[in-house]
Write a protein that holds these residues in place. Structure first.
Motif, PDB file in Angstrom:
ATOM      1  N   CYS A   1       2.690  54.840 -12.519  1.00  0.00           N
ATOM      2  CA  CYS A   1       2.089  53.607 -12.303  1.00  0.00           C
ATOM      3  C   CYS A   1       3.089  53.046 -11.202  1.00  0.00           C
ATOM      4  O   CYS A   1       3.651  51.930 -11.432  1.00  0.00           O
ATOM      5  CB  CYS A   1       1.854  52.941 -13.561  1.00  0.00           C
ATOM      6  SG  CYS A   1       0.778  53.490 -14.703  1.00  0.00           S
TER       7      CYS A   1
ATOM      8  N   ALA B   1       2.481  49.319 -10.342  1.00  0.00           N
ATOM      9  CA  ALA B   1       2.238  48.284 -11.209  1.00  0.00           C
ATOM     10  C   ALA B   1       3.167  47.173 -11.169  1.00  0.00           C
ATOM     11  O   ALA B   1       4.254  47.390 -10.664  1.00  0.00           O
ATOM     12  CB  ALA B   1       2.470  48.941 -12.608  1.00  0.00           C
ATOM     13  N   THR B   2       2.632  45.981 -11.722  1.00  0.00           N
ATOM     14  CA  THR B   2       3.485  44.887 -11.674  1.00  0.00           C
ATOM     15  C   THR B   2       4.119  44.978 -13.148  1.00  0.00           C
ATOM     16  O   THR B   2       3.488  44.973 -14.221  1.00  0.00           O
ATOM     17  CB  THR B   2       2.629  43.671 -11.526  1.00  0.00           C
ATOM     18  OG1 THR B   2       2.070  43.554 -10.468  1.00  0.00           O
ATOM     19  CG2 THR B   2       3.441  42.327 -11.661  1.00  0.00           C
ATOM     20  N   TRP B   3       5.514  44.662 -13.116  1.00  0.00           N
ATOM     21  CA  TRP B   3       6.387  44.871 -14.607  1.00  0.00           C
ATOM     22  C   TRP B   3       6.562  43.609 -14.963  1.00  0.00           C
ATOM     23  O   TRP B   3       7.536  43.003 -14.091  1.00  0.00           O
ATOM     24  CB  TRP B   3       7.372  45.696 -14.375  1.00  0.00           C
ATOM     25  CG  TRP B   3       7.102  47.245 -14.200  1.00  0.00           C
ATOM     26  CD1 TRP B   3       6.429  47.924 -13.080  1.00  0.00           C
ATOM     27  CD2 TRP B   3       6.979  48.186 -15.201  1.00  0.00           C
ATOM     28  NE1 TRP B   3       6.389  49.123 -13.399  1.00  0.00           N
ATOM     29  CE2 TRP B   3       6.404  49.652 -14.707  1.00  0.00           C
ATOM     30  CE3 TRP B   3       7.230  48.207 -16.774  1.00  0.00           C
ATOM     31  CZ2 TRP B   3       6.221  50.705 -15.466  1.00  0.00           C
ATOM     32  CZ3 TRP B   3       6.848  49.307 -17.315  1.00  0.00           C
ATOM     33  CH2 TRP B   3       6.465  50.321 -16.843  1.00  0.00           C
TER      34      TRP B   3
ATOM     35  N   HIS C   1       7.952  40.126 -21.280  1.00  0.00           N
ATOM     36  CA  HIS C   1       7.486  38.927 -21.785  1.00  0.00           C
ATOM     37  C   HIS C   1       8.142  38.578 -23.070  1.00  0.00           C
ATOM     38  O   HIS C   1       7.900  39.695 -24.288  1.00  0.00           O
ATOM     39  CB  HIS C   1       5.883  39.001 -22.061  1.00  0.00           C
ATOM     40  CG  HIS C   1       5.168  37.636 -22.299  1.00  0.00           C
ATOM     41  ND1 HIS C   1       5.408  37.076 -23.436  1.00  0.00           N
ATOM     42  CD2 HIS C   1       4.366  37.084 -21.633  1.00  0.00           C
ATOM     43  CE1 HIS C   1       4.667  36.031 -23.495  1.00  0.00           C
ATOM     44  NE2 HIS C   1       4.097  35.889 -22.210  1.00  0.00           N
TER      45      HIS C   1
ATOM     46  N   LEU D   1      -2.343  37.321 -21.245  1.00  0.00           N
ATOM     47  CA  LEU D   1      -2.921  38.425 -20.688  1.00  0.00           C
ATOM     48  C   LEU D   1      -4.438  37.951 -20.229  1.00  0.00           C
ATOM     49  O   LEU D   1      -4.934  38.523 -19.163  1.00  0.00           O
ATOM     50  CB  LEU D   1      -3.344  39.398 -21.780  1.00  0.00           C
ATOM     51  CG  LEU D   1      -2.024  40.322 -22.379  1.00  0.00           C
ATOM     52  CD1 LEU D   1      -2.497  41.263 -23.496  1.00  0.00           C
ATOM     53  CD2 LEU D   1      -1.378  41.000 -21.349  1.00  0.00           C
TER      54      LEU D   1
ATOM     55  N   ARG E   1      -4.198  37.018 -16.658  1.00  0.00           N
ATOM     56  CA  ARG E   1      -3.717  37.672 -15.581  1.00  0.00           C
ATOM     57  C   ARG E   1      -5.116  38.216 -14.909  1.00  0.00           C
ATOM     58  O   ARG E   1      -6.058  38.480 -15.165  1.00  0.00           O
ATOM     59  CB  ARG E   1      -3.066  38.931 -16.148  1.00  0.00           C
ATOM     60  CG  ARG E   1      -1.884  38.747 -17.120  1.00  0.00           C
ATOM     61  CD  ARG E   1      -0.703  38.328 -16.169  1.00  0.00           C
ATOM     62  NE  ARG E   1      -0.296  38.973 -15.140  1.00  0.00           N
ATOM     63  CZ  ARG E   1       0.424  38.752 -14.124  1.00  0.00           C
ATOM     64  NH1 ARG E   1       1.006  37.706 -13.929  1.00  0.00           N
ATOM     65  NH2 ARG E   1       0.638  39.678 -13.061  1.00  0.00           N
TER      66      ARG E   1
ATOM     67  N   GLU F   1      -5.152  41.155 -13.396  1.00  0.00           N
ATOM     68  CA  GLU F   1      -5.318  42.603 -13.585  1.00  0.00           C
ATOM     69  C   GLU F   1      -6.668  42.916 -14.443  1.00  0.00           C
ATOM     70  O   GLU F   1      -6.901  42.097 -15.464  1.00  0.00           O
ATOM     71  CB  GLU F   1      -4.319  43.134 -13.802  1.00  0.00           C
ATOM     72  CG  GLU F   1      -2.900  43.200 -13.023  1.00  0.00           C
ATOM     73  CD  GLU F   1      -2.110  41.966 -13.007  1.00  0.00           C
ATOM     74  OE1 GLU F   1      -1.128  41.925 -12.375  1.00  0.00           O
ATOM     75  OE2 GLU F   1      -2.565  41.209 -14.055  1.00  0.00           O
ATOM     76  N   GLN F   2      -7.200  44.088 -14.294  1.00  0.00           N
ATOM     77  CA  GLN F   2      -8.452  44.619 -15.078  1.00  0.00           C
ATOM     78  C   GLN F   2      -7.831  45.501 -16.036  1.00  0.00           C
ATOM     79  O   GLN F   2      -8.275  45.924 -17.243  1.00  0.00           O
ATOM     80  CB  GLN F   2      -9.235  45.173 -14.430  1.00  0.00           C
ATOM     81  CG  GLN F   2     -10.222  43.943 -13.676  1.00  0.00           C
ATOM     82  CD  GLN F   2     -10.848  43.080 -14.314  1.00  0.00           C
ATOM     83  OE1 GLN F   2     -11.601  43.181 -15.064  1.00  0.00           O
ATOM     84  NE2 GLN F   2     -10.512  41.715 -14.183  1.00  0.00           N
TER      85      GLN F   2
ATOM     86  N   ILE G   1      -4.298  46.661 -17.918  1.00  0.00           N
ATOM     87  CA  ILE G   1      -2.907  46.133 -18.486  1.00  0.00           C
ATOM     88  C   ILE G   1      -2.358  46.901 -19.517  1.00  0.00           C
ATOM     89  O   ILE G   1      -2.987  47.419 -20.589  1.00  0.00           O
ATOM     90  CB  ILE G   1      -3.053  44.736 -18.790  1.00  0.00           C
ATOM     91  CG1 ILE G   1      -3.483  43.794 -17.798  1.00  0.00           C
ATOM     92  CG2 ILE G   1      -1.362  44.225 -19.181  1.00  0.00           C
ATOM     93  CD1 ILE G   1      -3.693  42.221 -18.190  1.00  0.00           C
TER      94      ILE G   1
ATOM     95  N   VAL H   1       0.520  47.182 -22.487  1.00  0.00           N
ATOM     96  CA  VAL H   1       1.360  46.284 -23.306  1.00  0.00           C
ATOM     97  C   VAL H   1       2.230  46.963 -24.096  1.00  0.00           C
ATOM     98  O   VAL H   1       1.553  48.005 -25.007  1.00  0.00           O
ATOM     99  CB  VAL H   1       0.551  45.393 -24.126  1.00  0.00           C
ATOM    100  CG1 VAL H   1       1.833  44.579 -25.064  1.00  0.00           C
ATOM    101  CG2 VAL H   1      -0.254  44.349 -23.458  1.00  0.00           C
TER     102      VAL H   1
END
Length: 133
Positions: free
Chosen positions: A13, A16-18, A21, A84, A87, A89-90, A92, A94
């Motif tokens: 990925c 991806a945005t990392w 949290h 979530l 966010r 994004e479609q 994600i 976790v």
């Protein structure tokens, strides 16, 4: 360890945005386990330069100082779900720990199977979450 495992398991990925949290961390109902203590966000940010640590408190880990109740754990689950839902994004991923994910699936999802995860188990879940906006 979880972040390292996530980066290895999701290495494909590339775009991806990392985001780290704090609410997705392990649940420790029986007191502090040394393996559940995290390093400071500042220290981790040096090792994981592509991860946003803005949702992790600065300074030493204080989480394990107090035994977490189920009510507090459920509040963390709800905050993570709200995060979530907000966010854009479609898709994600976790990545978390067994006790946290087990409670999330047991108390917050209509999961028909066992809520408890095996080591490095992956599940695909479609969630319809309502944003707080």
């Amino acid at each position: 360890r979880t972040l390292r495992t996530a980066m290895l398991g999701l290495a494909m990925c590339k775009s991806a945005t990392w985001i780290a949290h704090e609410d997705a961390r392990e649940h420790c109902p029986y007191g502090a386990n040394p393996c559940d203590k995290r390093r400071s966000a500042e220290e981790q940010a040096k090792e994981f330069e592509t991860v946003d640590f803005s949702l992790v408190p600065v300074g030493p880990d204080q989480f394990l100082e107090v035994t977490e109740t189920k009510e507090a754990l459920d509040a963390r689950c709800r905050r993570l779900l709200e995060f979530l839902a907000a966010r854009p994004e479609q898709v994600i991923a976790v990545v978390s720990h067994c006790a946290f994910l087990g409670r999330l699936f047991e108390a917050h999802f209509s999961w028909s199977g066992s809520p408890w995860f095996k080591n490095v188990e992956c599940r695909t879940v479609v969630l319809r979450l309502k944003s707080q906006d």
